[in-house]
Design an enzyme around this catalytic site. Sequence first.
Site, short mmCIF file in Angstrom:
data_model
loop_
_atom_site.label_atom_id
_atom_site.label_comp_id
_atom_site.label_asym_id
_atom_site.label_seq_id
_atom_site.Cartn_x
_atom_site.Cartn_y
_atom_site.Cartn_z
N MET A 100 0.83 -1.19 0.00
CA MET A 100 0.00 0.00 0.00
C MET A 100 0.87 1.25 0.00
O MET A 100 2.07 1.18 0.28
CB MET A 100 -0.92 0.00 1.23
CG MET A 100 -1.81 -1.22 1.31
SD MET A 100 -2.92 -1.40 -0.11
CE MET A 100 -3.76 -2.93 0.31
N CYS A 101 0.27 2.39 -0.26
CA CYS A 101 1.00 3.65 -0.44
C CYS A 101 0.24 4.76 0.28
O CYS A 101 -0.76 4.53 0.95
CB CYS A 101 1.12 3.97 -1.92
SG CYS A 101 1.72 2.60 -2.94
N ARG A 102 0.72 5.98 0.12
CA ARG A 102 0.04 7.18 0.60
C ARG A 102 0.12 8.23 -0.49
O ARG A 102 1.14 8.32 -1.19
CB ARG A 102 0.68 7.74 1.87
CG ARG A 102 0.77 6.79 3.06
CD ARG A 102 -0.54 6.65 3.84
NE ARG A 102 -1.44 5.67 3.24
CZ ARG A 102 -2.61 5.32 3.76
NH1 ARG A 102 -3.04 5.90 4.87
NH2 ARG A 102 -3.36 4.42 3.18
#
Length: 290
Positions: A1-3
Amino acid sequence: MCRFTFYMGKPIVLSSLITEPKHSLIRQSFAAKEREEPLNGDGFGLAWYNHELSMEPALFKSVSPAWSNNNLMEICRTVQSTCILAHVRAATQSLIVSESNCHPFKWNQFTFMHNGDVGGFGKIKRALLSSLSDEAFNHIKGTTDSEHFFAVLIDELSQLSGLEPHDRMATAMMRSIKRVCKLIDEHAPGAHSYLNFVVTDGRLALAVRFTTDVEEHADSLYINIGKSYHCEEGVCYMTELGESKKSVIISSEPLSKDPGWEKIPVNSMILVNEGQVLDRMDINYKQFVK
């Protein structure tokens, strides 16, 4: 996952989103609060628009962690824009760390970034690629599920060029989600997707918070709407709504503690036009699968 973080509104310097706020995107690259793993150090990317020079965005990407890149700090300090996309990456599905895999991705005037996961990507990849037009297929440079979804979106945008821009963007996104969900249902039944997106042409933008899982498992996404956004001596805030042009921030996590942040509902889309929210739409994913 990322931001990721997206901004549209009155011109601001990139540092107002990426380095200055107490919970800036730089901080989220090593201390994210709303995911199990706080590190997002597998590269980063920026996109911004300067419509006086070009309708296409400028991109800057690197495989280095955002927190240690001096060039990023210099760009953030000196570049100003009305439309900004910024992304810090945590590689998923054992995908390689490379510049071509860093977000955002662009096609003509469009820019796209993703936080999440296309369910069963390894099982649907061949069928997805076979379904693409030559233009969308040849546009893929990396190996991420995100860029492959963007290729599907390119296909749909290309087929809807006769629509008004806001209808084109919303319809293309709905059709892309439906198309990918059907591939998953056929080739990887039971695999869940987590699809937080922003796509923009620099004037019009669409943000998506979507999952086929239970709502509690959806990735976080917030919006802050106001008259203008300011950072003063490390304190960042959105001024209240007014008659003049509005500003919108959409971010995986709130950048600051000002009270304007609200969660975007799960399985919904928000359409933004030059800093003003035009529409909010629900996505009923059950219509996309058997």
